[in-house]
Design an enzyme around this catalytic site. Structure first.
Site, PDB file in Angstrom:
ATOM      1  N   CYS A  41      -6.357  -4.993  -3.198  1.00 35.82           N
ATOM      2  CA  CYS A  41      -7.525  -4.209  -2.764  1.00 35.82           C
ATOM      3  C   CYS A  41      -7.565  -4.156  -1.237  1.00 35.82           C
ATOM      4  O   CYS A  41      -7.154  -5.118  -0.561  1.00 35.82           O
ATOM      5  CB  CYS A  41      -8.815  -4.853  -3.287  1.00 35.82           C
ATOM      6  SG  CYS A  41      -8.989  -4.646  -5.059  1.00 35.82           S
ATOM      7  N   CYS A  77      -8.131   0.050  -4.819  1.00 36.84           N
ATOM      8  CA  CYS A  77      -9.471  -0.542  -4.926  1.00 36.84           C
ATOM      9  C   CYS A  77      -9.991  -1.002  -3.562  1.00 36.84           C
ATOM     10  O   CYS A  77      -9.208  -1.163  -2.632  1.00 36.84           O
ATOM     11  CB  CYS A  77      -9.466  -1.693  -5.934  1.00 36.84           C
ATOM     12  SG  CYS A  77      -8.109  -2.842  -5.727  1.00 36.84           S
TER      13      CYS A  77
END
Ligand code: N1C
Length: 301
Positions: free
Chosen positions: A120, A202
């Protein structure tokens, strides 16, 4: 006692037997046949050994070599990936098929073998800024463009296609994409893997755009047509854009221009926050390595 006369062996040999020249001829023929059989067998072995021991064409050689260097040297944590299997899955997506009708499903077996998720906050997209973005990730190794993942690395800069009449892989005379030839092997490859790259992103994601073009954001690009619509709002909370301008060129569009406003509106409609920086400084420093005496670069020092 009868006298037996010892006569020299007849030139024709014993009656009913084979004459000497015929025998010599037979032996020579046999020898020639044996030598030919050995030579043909050896050549056959060479062809078999070459086919079974590795790729023989340009694209396969590069793809296999890149897969091995990526998974064994650059990212040894991926050393369990089977590059021979990956190459076979890559080839079976398009080999012996119509070069204009490749489908997304054709690449699915390849996708299944090459998972390489990005952490992420580390995904970096780009459009029309390929050189600078890779110079950046070459230094800032915590960030990943698609070409810094296994599949993108394998395909970067290559063209390939098949031909229904042979099992060869072509790289030079592949059809260009147009209205009658929409789904080329290379185009579908980038579409599929760009979509996957966006779906798996993400946190905060980043995009480097080229502000020296009239439209740094274009819906016709892979970023504008595929990636932006495949970010998952439940996983991605912010898109941060870096609008970079060539040091020696006039800026055509900036964070406040119409093209970036269009991007902002698409992103916000998708419930993702939008941030934008003109000439993001860490990337600007890299540009300035090549233009250190330019006034805008001197101002950075
Ligand atoms: O069409 P683009 O740029 O917006 O595509 C870039 C965008 C990036 O964020 C990547 O994730 O889409 C992905 N991508 C590649 O990684 C890539 N590497 C090489 C898309 N295309 C890629 N290529 C080739 O460059 C491919 O042949 C495609 O057609 C071009 C797109 O480059 P672009 O127009 O500058």
């Amino acid at each position: 006692m009868a006298d037996y006369e010892l006569s020299p062996a007849s030139e024709d040999g014993p009656r009913g037997g084979t004459s000497r020249p015929v025998r010599v001829g037979l032996i020579v023929c046999l020898l020639v046949i044996c030598i030919m059989a050995i030579v043909i067998g050896y050549l056959g072995y060479l062809v078999w050994a070459q086919r079974s021991s590795g790729p023989t064409d340009y694209v396969s050689g590069i793809v296999l070599g890149r897969c091995l260097s990526f998974t064994r040297i650059a990212r040894p944590e991926l050393r369990d990936k089977d590059c021979k299997k990956i190459l076979d899955a890559f080839k079976s997506a398009f080999v012996s098929k119509d070069p204009c009708s490749i489908t997304r499903e054709d690449y699915q077996p390849l996708i299944n073998l090459t998972a390489d998720p990005v952490p992420c906050d580390k995904s970096l997209f780009w459009s029309r800024s390929k050189e600078l973005v890779h110079e950046y990730t070459g230094i800032q190794k915590e960030m990943f463009t698609l070409e810094d993942t296994l599949l993108g690395y394998m395909g970067d800069g290559l063209t390939w296609c098949g031909d229904p009449r042979t099992s060869e892989i072509k790289h030079e005379s592949c059809p260009h994409r147009n209205e009658t030839c929409n789904s080329t092997a290379t185009y579908v490859f980038w579409n599929v893997i760009s979509q996957k790259f966006a779906e798996s992103a993400c946190g905060t994601v980043y995009v480097m755009l080229n502000g020296s073009r009239d439209t740094p954001f274009s819906k016709a690009s892979t970023f504008g047509g595929v990636e932006i619509f495949n970010l998952r709002p439940e996983k991605v909370h912010t898109l941060q854009a870096w609008v970079m301008h060539n040091v020696e060129a006039v800026s055509r569009d900036t964070c406040s221009g119409s093209s970036i406003r269009e991007l902002k509106s698409i992103v916000e409609q998708r419930k993702i926050s939008f941030e934008c920086y003109n000439d993001y400084r860490p990337a600007r420093f890299i540009q300035c390595v090549k233009h250190s005496s330019h006034p805008t670069c001197r101002a950075l020092l």
